[in-house]
Design a protein around this motif. Structure first.
Motif, PDB file in Angstrom:
ATOM      1  N   ALA A   1       0.841  -1.204   0.000  1.00 36.87           N
ATOM      2  CA  ALA A   1       0.000   0.000   0.000  1.00 36.87           C
ATOM      3  C   ALA A   1       0.875   1.252   0.000  1.00 36.87           C
ATOM      4  CB  ALA A   1      -0.927  -0.009   1.219  1.00 36.87           C
ATOM      5  N   MET A   2       1.915   1.263   0.841  1.00 33.67           N
ATOM      6  CA  MET A   2       2.791   2.428   0.919  1.00 33.67           C
ATOM      7  C   MET A   2       3.498   2.651  -0.421  1.00 33.67           C
ATOM      8  SD  MET A   2       5.993   3.279   3.484  1.00 33.67           S
ATOM      9  CE  MET A   2       7.333   2.310   2.810  1.00 33.67           C
TER      10      MET A   2
ATOM     11  N   ARG B   1       1.561   4.209  -3.258  1.00 30.37           N
ATOM     12  CA  ARG B   1       1.329   5.656  -3.144  1.00 30.37           C
ATOM     13  C   ARG B   1       2.257   6.467  -4.045  1.00 30.37           C
ATOM     14  NH1 ARG B   1      -0.693   8.464   1.700  1.00 30.37           N
ATOM     15  NH2 ARG B   1      -1.751   6.945   3.020  1.00 30.37           N
TER      16      ARG B   1
ATOM     17  N   GLY C   1       4.450   9.087   1.225  1.00 37.11           N
ATOM     18  CA  GLY C   1       4.112   9.490  -0.134  1.00 37.11           C
ATOM     19  C   GLY C   1       5.250   9.428  -1.123  1.00 37.11           C
ATOM     20  N   ASP C   2       5.030  10.152  -2.191  1.00 36.84           N
ATOM     21  CA  ASP C   2       5.909  10.196  -3.347  1.00 36.84           C
ATOM     22  C   ASP C   2       7.364  10.437  -2.969  1.00 36.84           C
ATOM     23  OD1 ASP C   2       6.631  10.234  -5.937  1.00 36.84           O
ATOM     24  OD2 ASP C   2       5.412  11.973  -6.494  1.00 36.84           O
TER      25      ASP C   2
END
Ligand SMILES: [Zn+2]
Ligand SMILES: [Zn+2]
Lengths: 211, 183
Positions: free
Chosen positions: B36-37, B40, B144-145
């Motif tokens: 999931a991470m 992202r 995030g990114d």
């Protein structure tokens, strides 16, 4: 921002822990954390935060084939990764960036030397070797500069920076750091944009030196 | 009631006994969260699974480096995952500090591990109380990114965005964290 920091500010350490810090600065942070227990503890705190956030993520299905593939590889020999140790004043992460080789020093005039550690679109990291008592070229900055002392010390105005101390300078700072007396000052300097030198000679040399 | 978490117990079984069943439990707990991470950052599911596979293999192979007195399992795996993500996304090796040699502390390691476990519980509580907007900011920053494009384009000053984006959230968290560590 107009900071003179002897410690690396918390937001930079947090950005490093989160993997959000551009590579040149990440090299300086990794070098600093290798030498500074306080910064290590703080980074570990942010890593704990990251781990907690990751663990709270809504799980996404993973394929059973991937799980099987991993178990099939548990007995396979692990790839051998080179391990780098600090060498003299040069911390382990910098030795890793140099792939274990000694820095390639090049004279930049008046007994000062520099060696490139990293150069990419994200910026430049270099080692500076300045004879005791001598000034670094007077310059301004187009971006952000992080300078950490690895050996000796330098003065910037009133401030003295010793081993492990980090100076952070940006557009607003035009400065002339001067190496302290005693042994030569060795620094690690990261920038994300070419420095703007204020005297003619270094400006002419800039394309040649790649700084 | 102070005891080690399941994750820590599984990880220690992997480290000390090369316990495959315990590794399977670690996999079942962490792999879906890691995936999931990683997704992202805009990575497709297939490629994300490749990264998860590398991360979990590293967990198995480097288990000997895990020290429950210094890091929670989640924090340790988080670092491995971020390193691997940066290697893949930016095609550069993330600089990491020199490892501490196993130090001798006056406090027994088991007590330190339990203290860390307690800190983690308090951190989870502090996070749960964070206002939604701040929590989202912290999530963006930590999960995030990882392309530097975004960070550089917005302000031209690489750290400017990071600062404004997570400063508020971090100030509160830092305060909480310092209190935890001071206790
Ligand atoms: Zn420090
Ligand atoms: Zn400067």
């Amino acid at each position: 921002m107009n900071t003179v920091a002897h410690q690396i500010p918390s937001d930079i350490l947090a950005a490093y822990a989160a993997g959000q810090l551009p590579h040149p600065y990440a090299l300086v942070v990794a070098a600093h954390v290798s030498m500074c227990d306080a910064a290590r503890a703080e980074v570990e705190g942010y890593q704990m935060l990251g781990g907690t956030m990751m663990e709270a993520e809504g799980p996404v299905d993973v394929s059973a084939t991937m799980r099987d593939a991993i178990f099939a590889q548990l007995d396979a020999p692990a790839p051998v990764e080179p391990e780098y140790k600090a060498q003299g004043p040069i911390p382990a992460p910098i030795m890793a960036a140099l792939k274990g080789k000694a820095p390639k020093w090049r004279g930049v005039g008046l007994g000062a030397k520099q060696a490139l550690v990293h150069k990419s679109d994200a910026g430049t990291v270099r080692l500076l070797h300045i004879p005791a008592g001598q000034a670094m070229p007077d310059h301004g900055h187009a971006g952000l500069e992080m300078t950490m002392v690895l050996q000796g010390a330098f003065y910037d105005g009133e401030d003295r920076f010793g081993v492990g101390d980090v100076e952070i300078a940006d557009e607003e700072i035009d400065h002339t750091p001067i190496a302290a007396g005693g042994e030569p000052c060795i620094c690690l300097a990261a920038t994300d944009a070419p420095l703007r030198f204020n005297s003619r000679l270094p400006r002419l040399l800039q394309p040649i030196l790649g700084i | 009631t102070q005891e080690l978490s399941d994750q820590t117990i599984w990880m220690l079984a992997v480290r000390d006994a090369r316990d495959r069943a315990a590794f399977g439990r670690l996999f079942d707990h962490f792999a879906p969260r890691l995936k999931a991470m990683i997704m992202r950052s805009g990575m497709a599911a297939d490629q994300a699974e490749d990264v998860v596979q590398d991360v979990m293999l590293t967990v198995w192979r480097k288990a000997g480096m895990f020290d429950p007195a210094r890091a929670q399992v989640s924090a340790w795996i988080y670092q491995i995952a971020r390193n691997r993500q940066i290697d893949v996304i930016r095609r550069e090796t993330r600089p990491v500090p020199e490892e501490l040699s196993q130090e001798t502390s006056c406090e027994p390691a088991a007590d330190q591990a339990l203290a860390l476990e307690q800190e983690a519980a308090q951190l989870r509580a502090a996070l749960a109380e964070l206002p939604e907007a701040q929590r989202t900011m912290v999530e963006q920053a930590y999960l995030g990114d990882l392309t530097h494009g975004e960070i550089r384009v917005n302000t031209g000053l690489p750290l400017g965005t990071i600062k404004s984006r997570i400063r508020l959230a971090l100030e509160k968290l830092r305060h909480d964290l310092k209190e935890l560590r001071a206790q």
